[in-house]
Design a protein around this motif. Structure first.
Motif, PDB file in Angstrom:
ATOM      1  N   TYR A   1      18.956  33.301  30.496  1.00  0.00           N
ATOM      2  CA  TYR A   1      19.063  31.840  30.454  1.00  0.00           C
ATOM      3  C   TYR A   1      18.560  31.221  31.755  1.00  0.00           C
ATOM      4  CZ  TYR A   1      21.151  27.193  30.302  1.00  0.00           C
ATOM      5  OH  TYR A   1      21.335  25.837  30.345  1.00  0.00           O
ATOM      6  N   LEU A   2      18.953  31.794  32.887  1.00  0.00           N
ATOM      7  CA  LEU A   2      18.596  31.204  34.180  1.00  0.00           C
ATOM      8  C   LEU A   2      17.152  31.472  34.573  1.00  0.00           C
ATOM      9  CD1 LEU A   2      21.797  32.014  36.280  1.00  0.00           C
ATOM     10  CD2 LEU A   2      21.112  29.807  35.342  1.00  0.00           C
ATOM     11  N   GLU A   3      16.599  32.594  34.133  1.00  0.00           N
ATOM     12  CA  GLU A   3      15.259  32.973  34.585  1.00  0.00           C
ATOM     13  C   GLU A   3      14.212  31.935  34.198  1.00  0.00           C
ATOM     14  OE1 GLU A   3      12.309  36.899  34.503  1.00  0.00           O
ATOM     15  OE2 GLU A   3      14.135  36.833  33.299  1.00  0.00           O
ATOM     16  N   LEU A   4      14.415  31.263  33.074  1.00  0.00           N
ATOM     17  CA  LEU A   4      13.471  30.233  32.650  1.00  0.00           C
ATOM     18  C   LEU A   4      13.500  29.028  33.577  1.00  0.00           C
ATOM     19  CD1 LEU A   4      14.166  30.342  28.797  1.00  0.00           C
ATOM     20  CD2 LEU A   4      12.277  31.425  30.045  1.00  0.00           C
ATOM     21  N   GLN A   5      14.604  28.855  34.310  1.00  0.00           N
ATOM     22  CA  GLN A   5      14.743  27.702  35.189  1.00  0.00           C
ATOM     23  C   GLN A   5      14.519  28.060  36.651  1.00  0.00           C
ATOM     24  OE1 GLN A   5      18.424  25.500  34.245  1.00  0.00           O
ATOM     25  NE2 GLN A   5      18.642  26.797  32.457  1.00  0.00           N
ATOM     26  N   SER A   6      15.020  29.212  37.064  1.00  0.00           N
ATOM     27  CA  SER A   6      14.925  29.596  38.469  1.00  0.00           C
ATOM     28  C   SER A   6      15.037  31.109  38.607  1.00  0.00           C
ATOM     29  CB  SER A   6      16.031  28.906  39.287  1.00  0.00           C
ATOM     30  OG  SER A   6      16.073  29.436  40.597  1.00  0.00           O
ATOM     31  N   VAL A   7      14.008  31.719  39.160  1.00  0.00           N
ATOM     32  CA  VAL A   7      14.034  33.159  39.405  1.00  0.00           C
ATOM     33  C   VAL A   7      15.094  33.502  40.440  1.00  0.00           C
ATOM     34  CG1 VAL A   7      12.691  35.101  40.317  1.00  0.00           C
ATOM     35  CG2 VAL A   7      11.625  33.480  38.736  1.00  0.00           C
ATOM     36  N   ASP A   8      15.258  32.662  41.436  1.00  0.00           N
ATOM     37  CA  ASP A   8      16.248  32.931  42.485  1.00  0.00           C
ATOM     38  C   ASP A   8      17.665  32.924  41.928  1.00  0.00           C
ATOM     39  OD1 ASP A   8      14.316  33.221  44.424  1.00  0.00           O
ATOM     40  OD2 ASP A   8      14.381  31.116  45.039  1.00  0.00           O
ATOM     41  N   GLU A   9      17.942  31.989  41.029  1.00  0.00           N
ATOM     42  CA  GLU A   9      19.279  31.957  40.434  1.00  0.00           C
ATOM     43  C   GLU A   9      19.517  33.183  39.560  1.00  0.00           C
ATOM     44  OE1 GLU A   9      20.306  27.203  40.167  1.00  0.00           O
ATOM     45  OE2 GLU A   9      19.356  28.170  38.453  1.00  0.00           O
ATOM     46  N   ALA A  10      18.501  33.591  38.815  1.00  0.00           N
ATOM     47  CA  ALA A  10      18.642  34.807  38.001  1.00  0.00           C
ATOM     48  C   ALA A  10      18.859  36.026  38.898  1.00  0.00           C
ATOM     49  CB  ALA A  10      17.405  34.999  37.128  1.00  0.00           C
ATOM     50  N   ARG A  11      18.145  36.072  40.005  1.00  0.00           N
ATOM     51  CA  ARG A  11      18.309  37.183  40.955  1.00  0.00           C
ATOM     52  C   ARG A  11      19.733  37.206  41.515  1.00  0.00           C
ATOM     53  NH1 ARG A  11      14.238  36.091  43.903  1.00  0.00           N
ATOM     54  NH2 ARG A  11      12.847  37.721  43.089  1.00  0.00           N
ATOM     55  N   ALA A  12      20.274  36.026  41.783  1.00  0.00           N
ATOM     56  CA  ALA A  12      21.633  35.954  42.325  1.00  0.00           C
ATOM     57  C   ALA A  12      22.655  36.508  41.339  1.00  0.00           C
ATOM     58  CB  ALA A  12      21.966  34.504  42.676  1.00  0.00           C
ATOM     59  N   VAL A  13      22.439  36.276  40.050  1.00  0.00           N
ATOM     60  CA  VAL A  13      23.350  36.813  39.040  1.00  0.00           C
ATOM     61  C   VAL A  13      23.252  38.329  38.991  1.00  0.00           C
ATOM     62  CG1 VAL A  13      23.855  36.887  36.572  1.00  0.00           C
ATOM     63  CG2 VAL A  13      23.370  34.706  37.673  1.00  0.00           C
ATOM     64  N   TYR A  14      22.030  38.859  39.033  1.00  0.00           N
ATOM     65  CA  TYR A  14      21.867  40.320  39.084  1.00  0.00           C
ATOM     66  C   TYR A  14      22.593  40.894  40.305  1.00  0.00           C
ATOM     67  CZ  TYR A  14      18.496  41.500  35.401  1.00  0.00           C
ATOM     68  OH  TYR A  14      17.896  41.774  34.208  1.00  0.00           O
ATOM     69  N   LYS A  15      22.449  40.244  41.428  1.00  0.00           N
ATOM     70  CA  LYS A  15      23.068  40.724  42.662  1.00  0.00           C
ATOM     71  C   LYS A  15      24.592  40.752  42.531  1.00  0.00           C
ATOM     72  CE  LYS A  15      23.163  39.656  47.637  1.00  0.00           C
ATOM     73  NZ  LYS A  15      22.604  40.935  48.107  1.00  0.00           N
ATOM     74  N   ARG A  16      25.140  39.681  41.977  1.00  0.00           N
ATOM     75  CA  ARG A  16      26.585  39.604  41.803  1.00  0.00           C
ATOM     76  C   ARG A  16      27.086  40.675  40.833  1.00  0.00           C
ATOM     77  NH1 ARG A  16      29.263  34.933  38.992  1.00  0.00           N
ATOM     78  NH2 ARG A  16      27.188  34.025  39.005  1.00  0.00           N
ATOM     79  N   ALA A  17      26.346  40.860  39.742  1.00  0.00           N
ATOM     80  CA  ALA A  17      26.772  41.846  38.740  1.00  0.00           C
ATOM     81  C   ALA A  17      26.728  43.265  39.297  1.00  0.00           C
ATOM     82  CB  ALA A  17      25.881  41.736  37.502  1.00  0.00           C
ATOM     83  N   CYS A  18      25.629  43.607  39.960  1.00  0.00           N
ATOM     84  CA  CYS A  18      25.418  44.996  40.369  1.00  0.00           C
ATOM     85  C   CYS A  18      26.178  45.368  41.635  1.00  0.00           C
ATOM     86  CB  CYS A  18      23.924  45.255  40.571  1.00  0.00           C
ATOM     87  SG  CYS A  18      22.948  45.109  39.056  1.00  0.00           S
ATOM     88  N   GLU A  19      26.380  44.423  42.525  1.00  0.00           N
ATOM     89  CA  GLU A  19      27.002  44.760  43.799  1.00  0.00           C
ATOM     90  C   GLU A  19      28.514  44.541  43.815  1.00  0.00           C
ATOM     91  OE1 GLU A  19      24.961  42.698  46.892  1.00  0.00           O
ATOM     92  OE2 GLU A  19      23.090  43.817  46.599  1.00  0.00           O
ATOM     93  N   ILE A  20      29.042  43.845  42.805  1.00  0.00           N
ATOM     94  CA  ILE A  20      30.481  43.585  42.792  1.00  0.00           C
ATOM     95  C   ILE A  20      31.152  44.186  41.559  1.00  0.00           C
ATOM     96  CG2 ILE A  20      32.274  41.803  42.773  1.00  0.00           C
ATOM     97  CD1 ILE A  20      30.360  39.971  44.251  1.00  0.00           C
ATOM     98  N   HIS A  21      30.669  43.843  40.385  1.00  0.00           N
ATOM     99  CA  HIS A  21      31.411  44.156  39.169  1.00  0.00           C
ATOM    100  C   HIS A  21      30.928  45.400  38.436  1.00  0.00           C
ATOM    101  CE1 HIS A  21      33.359  40.276  39.609  1.00  0.00           C
ATOM    102  NE2 HIS A  21      32.168  39.715  39.731  1.00  0.00           N
ATOM    103  N   LEU A  22      29.643  45.695  38.479  1.00  0.00           N
ATOM    104  CA  LEU A  22      29.086  46.803  37.684  1.00  0.00           C
ATOM    105  C   LEU A  22      28.381  47.799  38.587  1.00  0.00           C
ATOM    106  CD1 LEU A  22      27.604  44.634  34.782  1.00  0.00           C
ATOM    107  CD2 LEU A  22      29.810  45.807  34.818  1.00  0.00           C
ATOM    108  N   THR A  23      29.074  48.224  39.634  1.00  0.00           N
ATOM    109  CA  THR A  23      28.444  49.108  40.627  1.00  0.00           C
ATOM    110  C   THR A  23      28.098  50.469  40.054  1.00  0.00           C
ATOM    111  OG1 THR A  23      30.659  49.735  41.383  1.00  0.00           O
ATOM    112  CG2 THR A  23      29.544  47.967  42.578  1.00  0.00           C
ATOM    113  N   TYR A  24      28.773  50.893  38.985  1.00  0.00           N
ATOM    114  CA  TYR A  24      28.524  52.212  38.409  1.00  0.00           C
ATOM    115  C   TYR A  24      27.863  52.139  37.038  1.00  0.00           C
ATOM    116  CZ  TYR A  24      31.602  53.742  42.154  1.00  0.00           C
ATOM    117  OH  TYR A  24      32.160  53.976  43.386  1.00  0.00           O
ATOM    118  N   LYS A  25      27.194  51.038  36.756  1.00  0.00           N
ATOM    119  CA  LYS A  25      26.480  50.878  35.491  1.00  0.00           C
ATOM    120  C   LYS A  25      24.976  50.980  35.755  1.00  0.00           C
ATOM    121  CE  LYS A  25      30.042  49.825  32.817  1.00  0.00           C
ATOM    122  NZ  LYS A  25      30.395  50.552  31.605  1.00  0.00           N
TER     123      LYS A  25
END
Length: 725
Positions: free
Chosen positions: A431-455
């Motif tokens: 959803y965010l990537e169509l509007q802002s690559v930086d915002e989409a990147r921030a979501v990936y960062k939050r998911a992978c570095e905080i909540h889904l570190t072992y996924k």
């Protein structure tokens, strides 16, 4: 920390309550139940400013100040070690926190809470407990810092905002002129971050009551005006409060000066018209010579005030009706959500579908607002229509921005309850990537570095995202970090090698595979797998068959019983020039026949050697020589299956005459014939474009007879490049 006594706690650190909570309250969590992280795949929420920031400021608690307490409690180290040895075990953490609370040891509690909240930042109840711990110890500034850190992690938590505000109300000196200003600023941050939540009524009510306590009736009315436009769970109570507030105060003390003057003028004009009509009727009936009673100009009668109140309610009623329509649209979606808070316990499929349905509807509403089916893009407007259309265009843009903000708020709410589910993070990124690559990147960062570190899948999707947008450095960093957290995962090493290859760094790609070969010598199956991948890279891209041959030969020294290594070495030799490869092919076949392989595998290799001789030998004598060796092998290993291996019919069927009578076996023809052999699988040197996409690593080691060596299923190669739709 855990609750006192033996009461059970929810995943958010709140005590379980036996009685049902009121409708406006956030429900408590069910008892703790450990969930397998591999079965779950979810968030921080909006920032304190609208629109929603998909990457709230990272929280990093300051180092705890050691107080006078000396040694840690007796069982602290044991419980601490249990939690850190298995950080995904939520129960181990709650045992540690409960023990620290029972011991009333502030240093141990700080250490435990800091470590726990780094791993589980969405547990708002534990942020509240941490703040209370510091406040009870007399560290009010640290208590405020803890609340701020918690709100950076979970800005949509109405409970945490209320806790923070109550902390400030209890610690600030309200006699100082800056204190009310600070409180009001925090309230504004709170409603900007969490005010659109469907369960935000308590936050709005607290704001309104505080303004009333300060004697700011106009401010209280302004806040009521704002909440009348927000679809919340108990939306109707806000309208009732507005009417009560208006009736208990003079309109000039409640309304803004602009609105009050506008309505006052309007009502006066209406009142004058009514009086003029009434005066005309009275003049006809008045005795001659009697004058009209004087009415003082400029005075506001109670009748005028009542008319103003009526006009105010007429305007608000339209707003209320519109908001009620929005609530009706959302009510069944909200009613289907039974767990809006974070918990490690898995959600059932019904709950997951409820979130997806709600997101589908909210996004559809946004798309409907951005498309006008009646608009003709080719139609040219006149100058006058252009001038009049500008305010409408501005209004439409504001509406779209408002709806986009609602979609983001819903995503953030969803990512609190579904923080451990990759599918919702991936959908938010789309959803965010169509509007802002930086915002989409921030979501990936939050998911992978905080909540889904072992996924691993979402990490690889992040790396693909970065590579697709040209940031190879970040893509490398993501994959390297994933490999450090999940060492030995073959798909990650292959993804790193493929990234370097696509970047034109063939040497680095080879080095990564060679390193994997070296590190996996203690695991023969994995070593053979990496060796095959390295040999293929050297042959197909490096154009160096000698180095590829050496890799496979070295691997065979470690795993002489690995039929895939033998087969790939054979196909390498077969792919060479026939005049130079005949001897190498036969040597490869001989090596395979001498290896401890299964009988049917040896027969296959013998057939391959015979096929090669048939296709490329220069003399019939060499073909017959290979054929005789093949027949000997069939006699030794195949027994009565020799005819079937050669492609003939069943000997019993051939020994029957047309009339069904048996024919003696010695009467059958004994003349030698050229055997029909099975064709080999595609060779390494041939074009593999027809193979099934990236991740289907060709059928050269996935023939039906080798189905047990199913690398693709074992390591799930085809996962992670493209997120599920």
């Amino acid at each position: 920390m855990a609750a006192e006594g033996c009461e059970e706690m929810s995943g958010n650190g709140e005590l379980e309550e036996s009685s049902a909570m009121e409708a406006a309250e956030v429900p408590t969590s069910p008892p703790i139940e450990m969930a397998e992280m591999s079965e779950e795949n979810g968030s921080d929420a909006v920032a304190t400013e609208a629109p929603v920031d998909p990457d709230p400021a990272p929280f990093s608690l300051p180092p705890a100040t050691e107080d006078e307490e000396g040694e840690l409690p007796a069982d602290f180290e044991r419980l601490w070690k249990a939690a850190h040895d298995n950080p995904q075990d939520f129960t181990s953490w709650t045992d540690l926190l409960q023990y620290c609370e029972q011991e009333s040891h502030i240093t141990a509690s700080r250490r435990a809470l800091e470590a726990f909240l780094i791993r589980y930042p969405l547990c708002y109840g534990y942020w509240k407990k941490f703040a209370d711990l510091e406040r009870r110890a007399g560290y009010n500034n640290k208590a405020e810092e803890v609340c701020v850190q918690g709100l950076q992690a979970i800005p949509l938590s109405v409970d945490l905002w209320i806790h923070y505000i109550n902390l400030l109300l209890g610690t600030l000196d309200m006699n100082l002129p800056e204190s009310p200003t600070r409180i009001r600023r925090v309230f504004e941050d709170a409603v900007a971050a969490a005010g659109l939540d469907f369960h935000s009524d308590r936050l709005w009510d607290l704001y309104i009551e505080w303004e009333k306590e300060q004697g700011n009736m106009k401010n209280a009315a302004a806040v009521l005006d704002r909440v009348l436009k927000v679809p919340t769970q108990v939306y109707n109570t806000h309208y009732d409060k507005f009417k009560a507030h208006l009736s208990s105060h003079e309109p000039k003390d409640v309304l803004s000066p602009e609105e009050y003057e506008e309505l006052r003028t309007l009502c006066r004009q209406s009142q004058k018209a009514e009086r003029a009509e009434q005066a005309q009727e009275e003049e006809e009936e008045r005795p001659p010579g009697e004058e009209e009673p004087a009415t003082p100009e400029g005075t506001d009668t109670e009748e005028l005030m009542q008319k103003i109140r009526e006009q105010v309610l007429v305007r608000r009623d339209k707003v209320y009706q519109d908001n009620e329509g929005e609530v009706r649209k959302r009510w069944h979606y909200e009613d289907a959500i039974k767990r809006p808070y974070f918990h490690v316990k898995p959600l059932d499929r019904v709950q997951l579908r409820a979130w997806h349905s709600y997101l589908d509807w909210e996004i559809a509403q946004l798309n409907k607002d951005t498309k006008d089916p009646n608009q003709d893009p080719s139609q040219e407007a006149t100058e006058g229509s252009e001038v009049t259309a500008q305010p409408q265009e501005v209004s439409e843009e504001a509406a779209v921005a408002h709806d986009d903000h609602r979609v983001r708020i819903l995503f953030e709410r969803c990512l609190i309850a579904c923080a451990l589910y990759e599918e919702f993070w991936t959908r938010y990124v789309h959803y965010l990537e169509l509007q802002s690559v930086d915002e989409a990147r921030a979501v990936y960062k939050r998911a992978c570095e905080i909540h889904l570190t072992y996924k691993p899948n979402i990490h690889m999707q992040w790396a693909t995202f970065e590579e697709r947008h040209g940031d190879l450095t970040e893509a490398r960093r993501v994959l390297e970090a994933l490999e450090k957290s999940l060492p030995g995962l073959a798909v990650v090493r292959l993804r790193r090698a493929a990234l370097e290859r696509r970047a034109g760094q063939l040497d680095q790609s080879e080095a990564l595979l060679r390193e994997a070969v070296t590190e996996s010598k203690e695991k023969p199956t994995l070593h053979a797998f990496y060796s095959i991948k390295l040999a293929r890279l050297l042959l197909k891209l490096g154009r160096n068959p000698s180095r590829a041959r050496r890799v496979l030969q070295e691997a065979l020294e470690i795993s002489p019983d690995n039929d895939k290594l033998h087969l790939n070495l054979l196909e390498l030799e077969v792919s060479g020039e026939p005049w130079a490869s005949a001897e190498a092919v036969q040597e490869c076949v001989t090596r395979a026949l001498a290896a401890p392989l299964a009988p049917h595998t040896k027969i296959l290799f013998s057939q391959r050697g015979l096929q090669y001789a048939e296709d490329y030998s220069n003399s019939i004598q060499s073909v017959l020589s290979v054929y005789e060796e093949h027949q000997k092998l069939l006699n030794e290993l195949g027994g009565t299956k020799r005819g079937a291996e050669n492609g003939d019919e069943d000997p019993e069927k051939l020994s029957k005459s047309d009339d069904g009578s048996a024919v003696a076996a010695q009467d059958a023809p004994t003349m030698p014939h050229v055997p029909i052999t099975t064709p080999p699988p595609p060779v390494m040197g041939t074009d593999m474009n027809a193979q099934a996409g990236y991740g289907g690593y060709s059928s050269w080691y996935q023939q039906p007879q080798y189905g047990s060596y199913n690398y693709q299923n074992t390591w799930n190669y085809n996962q992670g490049y493209y997120p599920p739709s």
